[in-house]
Design a protein around this motif. Sequence first.
Motif, short mmCIF file in Angstrom:
data_model
loop_
_atom_site.label_atom_id
_atom_site.label_comp_id
_atom_site.label_asym_id
_atom_site.label_seq_id
_atom_site.Cartn_x
_atom_site.Cartn_y
_atom_site.Cartn_z
N LEU A 92 0.81 -1.06 -0.10
CA LEU A 92 -0.17 -0.16 -0.06
C LEU A 92 0.86 1.23 0.26
CD1 LEU A 92 -2.94 -1.15 2.51
CD2 LEU A 92 -2.63 -1.21 -0.21
N GLY A 93 2.10 1.06 -0.18
CA GLY A 93 2.93 2.33 -0.15
C GLY A 93 3.04 2.92 1.18
N GLN A 94 3.08 2.32 2.05
CA GLN A 94 3.00 2.73 3.51
C GLN A 94 4.33 2.35 4.35
OE1 GLN A 94 1.87 5.43 4.77
NE2 GLN A 94 0.11 5.86 3.56
N GLU A 95 4.79 3.07 5.40
CA GLU A 95 5.96 2.68 6.46
C GLU A 95 5.47 1.32 7.16
OE1 GLU A 95 7.91 6.94 6.97
OE2 GLU A 95 6.89 5.92 8.36
N ALA A 96 4.29 1.37 7.71
CA ALA A 96 4.04 0.38 8.75
C ALA A 96 2.68 -0.08 8.45
CB ALA A 96 4.51 0.90 10.12
N ALA A 97 2.57 -1.12 9.40
CA ALA A 97 0.95 -1.58 9.25
C ALA A 97 0.63 -2.18 10.43
CB ALA A 97 0.73 -2.39 7.85
N VAL A 98 -0.65 -2.58 10.94
CA VAL A 98 -0.99 -3.09 12.00
C VAL A 98 -2.16 -4.06 11.68
CG1 VAL A 98 -2.58 -1.21 12.90
CG2 VAL A 98 -1.77 -3.03 14.37
N MET A 99 -2.27 -5.33 12.01
CA MET A 99 -3.42 -6.11 11.82
C MET A 99 -4.52 -6.15 12.82
SD MET A 99 -3.41 -10.30 11.63
CE MET A 99 -4.99 -11.32 11.16
N LEU A 100 -5.92 -5.99 12.33
CA LEU A 100 -6.83 -5.83 13.33
C LEU A 100 -7.96 -7.06 12.74
CD1 LEU A 100 -7.05 -2.18 13.14
CD2 LEU A 100 -6.66 -3.41 15.16
N PRO A 101 -8.96 -7.31 13.59
CA PRO A 101 -9.69 -8.44 13.28
C PRO A 101 -10.50 -8.16 12.21
CG PRO A 101 -9.91 -7.81 15.65
CD PRO A 101 -8.84 -6.87 15.38
N ALA B 257 -2.71 0.22 7.34
CA ALA B 257 -1.28 0.74 7.21
C ALA B 257 -1.49 2.18 7.11
CB ALA B 257 -0.84 0.44 5.63
N GLY B 258 -0.01 2.72 7.38
CA GLY B 258 0.47 4.31 7.43
C GLY B 258 1.54 4.72 7.90
N PRO B 259 1.86 6.02 7.96
CA PRO B 259 3.16 6.28 8.50
C PRO B 259 3.55 5.57 10.02
CG PRO B 259 1.86 8.18 7.74
CD PRO B 259 1.12 7.15 7.66
N ARG B 260 4.66 5.47 10.10
CA ARG B 260 5.33 4.72 11.21
C ARG B 260 4.65 5.30 12.51
NH1 ARG B 260 8.18 0.50 10.83
NH2 ARG B 260 9.31 1.23 9.14
N GLU B 261 4.76 6.51 12.64
CA GLU B 261 4.30 7.23 13.99
C GLU B 261 2.72 7.29 14.01
OE1 GLU B 261 2.12 10.25 14.61
OE2 GLU B 261 2.03 10.61 12.37
N PHE B 262 1.90 7.02 12.99
CA PHE B 262 0.34 6.86 12.98
C PHE B 262 0.26 5.39 13.52
CE2 PHE B 262 -3.14 4.54 10.85
CZ PHE B 262 -4.20 5.30 11.27
N VAL B 263 0.87 4.48 12.95
CA VAL B 263 0.76 3.14 13.42
C VAL B 263 0.98 2.90 14.86
CG1 VAL B 263 1.51 0.70 12.97
CG2 VAL B 263 0.90 2.18 11.06
#
Length: 353
Positions: free
Chosen positions: A59-68, A222-228
């Motif tokens: 997705l062209g972003q720095e980081a991501a987090v998985m959610l249910p 996904a988003g910038p690292r500080e957002f994640v």
Amino acid sequence: MAEGAPGTTTADVVDLSSDTQTRPTPAMRAAIAAAEVGDEQQRLDPTVTALCERVAALLGQEAAVMLPSGVMCNLVAISTHTRPGHLVLVDRWAHIARAEGGGGAVSAGVQLEVVDGDRGIYGPDAVEAAHAPRSNYWPQLGLVALEQTHNFGGGALWPGDVFDAVVDAAHAREVPVHVDGARLMNAAVATGTDPARWGGRVDSVWIDFTKGLGAPLGAVLAGPREFVERAWAIKHRVGGAMRQAGMMAAGCLHALDHHVARLADDHANLRRLAEGLAALGVTTTPPDTNILFIDPASVGRGAGELQAALLARGVRTSVVWGRLRMVTHLDVDAAGVELALTAVAAELGRSAG
Ligand SMILES: *Cc1c(COP(=O)(O)O)cnc(C)c1O
């Protein structure tokens, strides 16, 4: 096809009600069974970590987090970007506005600034109209949210130039942009576009694995690292921090490897369905991707009544605000589409085109 509970999928039913109705394939189940796992909320699940890294890059972003779930992605993103009292700009038929139980209002204290788009697509003028000068008096625009593709707009695609104009209008006013990308991969496949072309331009974006991608559980924001990092705090607060979630992440990784290119089959099947319905005199939304809506009044029927009649003929559909929805997916093949058209023709007493 797997057996289902009464009233849901059975072997004799073509289930066009939603692309959430997919069942994990035997190969996906094998991948799930073989998953390496750890404690996800301590960030020690290697399969979840691999999935998040892969989706962030996709997705062209720095980081991501998985959610249910996808709803939790929207909720966590709204809570992360905004402060209580902020406006969140959405289309009137956005999932955020219509199908999430008012979660943004309850959990983040935001108000929705609802605008009328064309099949869910609005322009930069909507951003301009919603934005107020900095003030303690005028509520402040805290987030611009859009859906690619737009579900209740009939799988509608945001054209690249309109998307860019909305993003630019928001960023010019220092307002972040969130993309509900439940079906972003459908948009990517339908238009031959790199999903990072959209994802990389905005401040948060997520994809769902439980729609056309066919996994049993999981969505990745996904988003910038500080957002994640800030999103992680909300994930914990809303109970979205998990344990051995690598089982589910393995299904998502399998979907990225095996179920993306085939979305083109769903789009071809939906085009055939729309053509067949048009030949029967049924008015539908344009078949942009894998969702169409039928106006039941176009054939002189009520939505609930037509839905029940089609179900009796082996075709399951859904009703969304007075319109019948048909969705193609992994568990509906070309033969299923022909069966559905035959059922509609029989119900309406017309010959199939
Ligand atoms: C399905 C959907 C969601 C919610 O996703 P879940 O995984 O079902 O919670 C959000 N937005 C859109 C556009 C959707 O279609």
